[in-house]
Write a protein that holds these residues in place. Sequence first.
Motif, PDB file in Angstrom:
ATOM      1  N   SER A  34     -28.328   4.291 -35.824  1.00  0.00           N
ATOM      2  CA  SER A  34     -28.591   5.432 -34.943  1.00  0.00           C
ATOM      3  C   SER A  34     -30.057   5.472 -34.558  1.00  0.00           C
ATOM      4  N   ARG A  35     -30.336   6.123 -33.440  1.00  0.00           N
ATOM      5  CA  ARG A  35     -31.723   6.251 -32.970  1.00  0.00           C
ATOM      6  C   ARG A  35     -32.556   7.059 -33.956  1.00  0.00           C
ATOM      7  N   ALA A  36     -31.965   8.093 -34.525  1.00  0.00           N
ATOM      8  CA  ALA A  36     -32.692   8.924 -35.496  1.00  0.00           C
ATOM      9  C   ALA A  36     -33.076   8.105 -36.723  1.00  0.00           C
ATOM     10  N   ALA A  37     -32.142   7.267 -37.212  1.00  0.00           N
ATOM     11  CA  ALA A  37     -32.427   6.453 -38.388  1.00  0.00           C
ATOM     12  C   ALA A  37     -33.519   5.435 -38.084  1.00  0.00           C
ATOM     13  N   ARG A  38     -33.480   4.850 -36.898  1.00  0.00           N
ATOM     14  CA  ARG A  38     -34.497   3.868 -36.532  1.00  0.00           C
ATOM     15  C   ARG A  38     -35.870   4.521 -36.419  1.00  0.00           C
ATOM     16  N   PHE A  39     -35.920   5.713 -35.830  1.00  0.00           N
ATOM     17  CA  PHE A  39     -37.194   6.419 -35.704  1.00  0.00           C
ATOM     18  C   PHE A  39     -37.732   6.788 -37.088  1.00  0.00           C
ATOM     19  N   GLY A  40     -36.836   7.250 -37.957  1.00  0.00           N
ATOM     20  CA  GLY A  40     -37.248   7.585 -39.315  1.00  0.00           C
ATOM     21  C   GLY A  40     -37.759   6.367 -40.070  1.00  0.00           C
ATOM     22  N   ALA A  41     -37.096   5.219 -39.885  1.00  0.00           N
ATOM     23  CA  ALA A  41     -37.536   3.994 -40.551  1.00  0.00           C
ATOM     24  C   ALA A  41     -38.916   3.570 -40.056  1.00  0.00           C
ATOM     25  N   LEU A  42     -39.151   3.723 -38.753  1.00  0.00           N
ATOM     26  CA  LEU A  42     -40.465   3.372 -38.193  1.00  0.00           C
ATOM     27  C   LEU A  42     -41.555   4.265 -38.760  1.00  0.00           C
ATOM     28  N   LEU A  43     -41.273   5.559 -38.865  1.00  0.00           N
ATOM     29  CA  LEU A  43     -42.257   6.470 -39.450  1.00  0.00           C
ATOM     30  C   LEU A  43     -42.542   6.114 -40.907  1.00  0.00           C
ATOM     31  N   LEU A  44     -41.501   5.782 -41.658  1.00  0.00           N
ATOM     32  CA  LEU A  44     -41.696   5.395 -43.052  1.00  0.00           C
ATOM     33  C   LEU A  44     -42.547   4.134 -43.167  1.00  0.00           C
ATOM     34  N   MET A 105     -38.489 -11.393 -41.417  1.00  0.00           N
ATOM     35  CA  MET A 105     -38.147 -12.810 -41.545  1.00  0.00           C
ATOM     36  C   MET A 105     -37.524 -13.115 -42.903  1.00  0.00           C
ATOM     37  N   GLY A 106     -37.574 -12.177 -43.818  1.00  0.00           N
ATOM     38  CA  GLY A 106     -36.999 -12.375 -45.140  1.00  0.00           C
ATOM     39  C   GLY A 106     -35.487 -12.374 -45.113  1.00  0.00           C
ATOM     40  N   PRO A 107     -34.860 -12.679 -46.236  1.00  0.00           N
ATOM     41  CA  PRO A 107     -33.392 -12.777 -46.282  1.00  0.00           C
ATOM     42  C   PRO A 107     -32.679 -11.467 -45.974  1.00  0.00           C
ATOM     43  N   ARG A 108     -33.344 -10.324 -46.210  1.00  0.00           N
ATOM     44  CA  ARG A 108     -32.711  -9.032 -45.925  1.00  0.00           C
ATOM     45  C   ARG A 108     -32.848  -8.621 -44.470  1.00  0.00           C
ATOM     46  N   GLY A 109     -33.788  -9.218 -43.745  1.00  0.00           N
ATOM     47  CA  GLY A 109     -33.980  -8.890 -42.332  1.00  0.00           C
ATOM     48  C   GLY A 109     -34.355  -7.453 -42.106  1.00  0.00           C
ATOM     49  N   ALA A 110     -35.136  -6.866 -43.021  1.00  0.00           N
ATOM     50  CA  ALA A 110     -35.450  -5.444 -42.913  1.00  0.00           C
ATOM     51  C   ALA A 110     -36.773  -5.137 -43.592  1.00  0.00           C
ATOM     52  N   THR A 111     -37.536  -4.213 -43.009  1.00  0.00           N
ATOM     53  CA  THR A 111     -38.740  -3.689 -43.633  1.00  0.00           C
ATOM     54  C   THR A 111     -38.338  -2.674 -44.709  1.00  0.00           C
ATOM     55  N   PRO A 112     -39.258  -2.271 -45.582  1.00  0.00           N
ATOM     56  CA  PRO A 112     -38.911  -1.242 -46.576  1.00  0.00           C
ATOM     57  C   PRO A 112     -38.384   0.039 -45.945  1.00  0.00           C
ATOM     58  N   GLY A 113     -38.946   0.461 -44.801  1.00  0.00           N
ATOM     59  CA  GLY A 113     -38.443   1.662 -44.131  1.00  0.00           C
ATOM     60  C   GLY A 113     -36.999   1.517 -43.706  1.00  0.00           C
ATOM     61  N   LYS A 114     -36.655   0.369 -43.141  1.00  0.00           N
ATOM     62  CA  LYS A 114     -35.270   0.113 -42.730  1.00  0.00           C
ATOM     63  C   LYS A 114     -34.351   0.069 -43.939  1.00  0.00           C
ATOM     64  N   ARG A 115     -34.790  -0.571 -45.013  1.00  0.00           N
ATOM     65  CA  ARG A 115     -33.942  -0.668 -46.209  1.00  0.00           C
ATOM     66  C   ARG A 115     -33.674   0.708 -46.807  1.00  0.00           C
ATOM     67  N   LEU A 116     -34.689   1.575 -46.810  1.00  0.00           N
ATOM     68  CA  LEU A 116     -34.497   2.914 -47.363  1.00  0.00           C
ATOM     69  C   LEU A 116     -33.475   3.714 -46.571  1.00  0.00           C
ATOM     70  N   LEU A 117     -33.380   3.446 -45.268  1.00  0.00           N
ATOM     71  CA  LEU A 117     -32.435   4.175 -44.420  1.00  0.00           C
ATOM     72  C   LEU A 117     -31.184   3.351 -44.106  1.00  0.00           C
TER      73      LEU A 117
END
Length: 306
Positions: A34-44, A105-117
């Motif tokens: 969702s857009r809200a989750a992506r925005f929240g991940a970016l802020l984190l 680029m890591g195996p999870r394909g996600a930053t910590p903010g993305k992983r948290l959300l």
Amino acid sequence: MNRPASAPMRNLPDKRRRTVVTPEGIALPFTIGSRAARFGALLLDFLIIGLALLALTLLLIWMFGGLFSATDGTGAMNGAAEFLMIFYFLLLFAARYGYFLGFEMGPRGATPGKRLLGLRVAARDGGRLTAEAVIARNLLRDIEIFLPLVLIFSAPSGEGGPAGVAAAAWFACFMLFAVFNKDAMRAGDLIAGTWVVEAPRARLAAALSTSAAAASGTSSLTGARYDFSDSELGVYGEYELQTLERVLRDSNDDTIGQVAETICRKIGWTTGAGDERAFLEAFYAQLRARLEGGLRFGQRKADKYS
């Protein structure tokens, strides 16, 4: 080979659900973040970067602050202080660009903010997320976020005149690009061929721990024994393991059947009809054990091509 296509899943009320056909012809279901989750991940992520830089800045001031009070006799900054400033600006550059590139680029394909959300970056064609795609989507962040913010906040002051206002409006289109498309893609996603999808937090290892096929390689349905050789398991790598994990977690019978048929064809196996899930659970458990064992000895296999 035709480019794999994606289309909305049928019989599902969620408008964010998609089905992607991989290059192997396997249909995999995804849910667009969702857009809200992506925005929240970016802020984190920005919060994490900001706090890390603040801590680093305070540490450098505490350790080397005296260098900036000393001069070379002409009032200019001495050489040690200049070197420290250059080092600090390099760290700022690495934090701004390296943070997103390194984690995605890591195996999870996600930053910590993305992983948290519960989000991750994925290739829209169902293939492996490449370094080129990650670099492309992140290089556009300046055009999508930083440059629009600078122009928008400077426009009310009258700097740049009408041209400045027009430029602010133009770059605002890039900032709001994700709002006006159904897949919530940034301009960087469009160019890189990626999207951000939901990544369920549940770990498959726990779900499979009670499965006879995963634990012992024996099917509880047919009694068949699934024991794979190193050469058979060596066909696939981490990317295929993650794909198989997603298939087993989604528990779609049609997809499970397609994946089992693809793997059997690849490694030269034949399984009985109706026992596909047991076959995949056993293959998943043994492939995961093999890859984890390789990592302990510094041997990593990213995918079937490596």
